[in-house]
Write an enzyme that holds these catalytic residues in place. Structure first.
Site, short mmCIF file in Angstrom:
data_model
loop_
_atom_site.label_atom_id
_atom_site.label_comp_id
_atom_site.label_asym_id
_atom_site.label_seq_id
_atom_site.Cartn_x
_atom_site.Cartn_y
_atom_site.Cartn_z
N THR A 236 57.08 -49.51 24.95
CA THR A 236 57.26 -50.32 26.14
C THR A 236 55.96 -51.07 26.46
OG1 THR A 236 58.61 -48.50 26.89
CG2 THR A 236 57.96 -50.06 28.57
N VAL B 54 70.47 -47.48 28.16
CA VAL B 54 69.43 -47.97 29.06
C VAL B 54 68.43 -46.85 29.30
CG1 VAL B 54 68.97 -48.74 31.41
CG2 VAL B 54 70.91 -49.68 30.16
N GLY C 121 62.40 -42.17 27.58
CA GLY C 121 63.00 -42.64 28.82
C GLY C 121 63.90 -41.65 29.53
N THR D 71 55.73 -45.47 30.26
CA THR D 71 56.17 -45.66 28.88
C THR D 71 56.35 -44.29 28.25
OG1 THR D 71 55.64 -46.57 26.71
CG2 THR D 71 53.78 -45.91 28.08
N GLY D 72 57.51 -44.03 27.70
CA GLY D 72 57.72 -42.71 27.11
C GLY D 72 59.18 -42.49 26.78
N ASP E 278 64.30 -45.80 30.87
CA ASP E 278 63.71 -45.78 32.20
C ASP E 278 63.13 -47.13 32.62
OD1 ASP E 278 61.77 -45.26 30.12
OD2 ASP E 278 60.31 -44.91 31.71
#
Lengths: 358, 358
Positions: free
Chosen positions: B223, B252, B277, B274-275, B254
């Site tokens: 991200t 979808v 989600g 960022t990770g 996060d």
């Protein structure tokens, strides 16, 4: 903490001496953290549970008055709320999980044409039905959500299929519909979903928009939702909706957003929200109520009231929530004139209400 | 509060006596709540601001080692991070809004093929590019998000069009694309987005899935995001992504979820995450960091660290965040071996880093 929001936890259906009841309730609440595994293994149909169980449901909040309501419609709404609350409670009483209870209640509300979810959902500006739903379990913080789906009879079951079978939390549009089809869920034609009431409603909204002065209908946010506490001490929450009437195609409100419309955590509470979704997203309403308990040490009713009648009222965010903590306490604050709601608390008593003065 | 996460606020470009600096910073922070209107009215291109400004950006977090990195690729990544941080900072230095700074930084990161957003986004299991983005402003809690969009060169500008021009917060799929088209945003063919690197990556993932023993690639959640504090004391946060490689169509994460991947509130902080989600959604990560400040009285670094290195590490939620408070303090914790990141703090100094030991 306003007493009106609380139901003092009492173990139901047991002839306890009055002094033993609070001690037993406390003991039950202490057992909650370790009971996650037991819940998964618990077979439905066991002997009635000794631990407190509770359920609360809603069918939307908004401007509603006795003058605008016919006796027939009011009777249908109260009957549907009663049936859904009792169905969920029966699951809990038989030792079933909070997830099963929430699902049982919401599938009935989705089928009832009186509410804006499943059959009877509102129409988008293009005259279509586009639905959202989400579910969360409090013992493991697992969650599932679908948004912008068409044709699925029970969007809440699609959310459940995502929760249970998918590595993802949220699926939207055709990807979510594919997932529901793979899970064997029932699909229906548009005609099945669209009621004459909703078609007329859209026509009224379109005429109002076309007019020189835009006249909004009295705001009404008729999401449905349920929260439950099972005999294993586990919480669950779920929400299902057709969204805003005359909404833009593709608009997603708070209902499928974990944190905004739905949240459940055994360490705090289970919440399902209904209201003007954009405000509920921006203020992360469902999670905010739980965080008030875990981060600020507030009680359930205090935290729910601070968000609904404090924060949201200040910014004009109309709506309400149902909230339930791991001891079976229930809060159902709303800042609109009415909210369709019902609950069966740990005392086993059913309450059904529509107006603000009930 | 680990000192490593903090940049002590100092008013930049002013010859102040050392003892005056903390007092001035405190005064600035007291001015924050009332400065919303001023921010909206502030024309870009004013004289340099006297108030502290700061920006932090990220380009994803995950497993990364010096061995697996070529000098050429590392140079390109550092150059792109530097360019984006400087572009955002230039907006702030000229008196522009935090929203403009965040947008300026993210549009550059979206165009850079090294990052998983815009051009160079990862591919879905069907070999397509599906992007998500969100934006939020801290002085008014306005937000905009798009999810599952195709063909939009800059999804962050689509999120901005929703924030600024739509009554809704979140639009998904073709509804979001229609809105972007109406806003006059640029569209590109699939070929423009898909890089040879991403095509090869999807092939590797597909082969691994087809193999008897499933071998995942080293997890990498690339991200992009930015958080900024402008001279008017206002915060903003934004995030943009192509999601997970080989993700299911319609998934979808996060990034477009207000509360999970993005949050901004002048009363606490601005966060872009960022990770992995799904964990970030279930733990409402971005909002949770802000709530740690407002509800539990934690400092920025303490709250961000508790979420990323406490809560998320315990449940296996890989990733990191960039967070910035209204005094210009920056925290950038991550629980992965590396995170692409850069910041220009209130002292005006640029830091660019990739690995965990930098």
């Amino acid at each position: 903490m306003p007493a009106a929001f609380l139901t003092t936890p009492r173990p139901p259906r047991r002839p306890c001496a009055p002094l033993l009841a609070p001690a037993l309730a406390l003991l039950m609440s202490m057992l909650v953290p370790g009971s996650g595994a037991a819940a998964d293994a618990a077979p439905a149909g066991d002997a009635p549970a000794a631990s407190p169980v509770a359920i609360a449901i809603h069918g939307g909040a908004g401007t509603i008055s006795r003058e605008a309501m016919t006796p027939e419609r009011e009777a249908r709404i109260r009957a549907a709320l009663t049936e859904a609350a009792r169905a969920g409670h029966a699951v809990l009483r038989e030792g079933g999980t909070a997830l099963d209870a929430v699902t049982a209640a919401i599938t009935l509300l989705e089928d009832a044409p009186e509410f804006n979810a499943g059959r009877g959902a509102v129409l988008t500006s293009e005259g279509r039905v586009e639905m959202d739903a989400s579910l969360m379990t409090g013992h493991d913080l697992e969650a599932g959500a679908v948004a912008g789906v068409r044709g699925i009879r029970h969007p809440i079951l699609a959310a459940r299929a995502v929760l249970e079978d998918s590595p993802h939390v949220m699926l939207v549009g055709r990807g979510a519909e594919d997932w529901a089809r793979r899970a064997g869920l029932e699909f229906k034609d548009d005609d099945w979903f669209i009621t004459p009431f909703r078609s007329e409603q859209l026509e009224r909204l379109r005429s109002a928009e076309a007019g020189a002065a835009r006249q909004d209908e009295a705001p009404w946010y008729s999401t449905v939702g349920a929260v439950a506490l099972d005999a294993h001490g586990n919480l669950a929450a779920g929400t299902s909706t057709g969204g805003m009437s005359n909404k833009r195609f593709g608009r997603v409100g708070d209902s499928p957003i974990i944190g905004a419309g739905t949240y459940a955590d055994n360490a705090s509470c289970a919440v399902s929200a209904t209201g003007h979704g954009e405000f509920f997203i921006r203020h992360v309403v469902a999670y905010r109520i739980c965080a008030g308990m875990t981060l600020a040490g507030q009680g359930l009713a205090e935290s729910a009231d601070a968000v609904v009648n404090g924060l949201l009222t200040e910014v004009g965010g109309d709506g309400g929530v149902i909230a339930l903590d791991a001891r079976g306490r229930i809060a159902m604050p709303f800042n609109t004139p009415g909210m369709y709601r019902a609950r069966i608390g740990v005392d086993g008593r059913l309450d059904v209400a529509i107006y603000g003065d009930e």
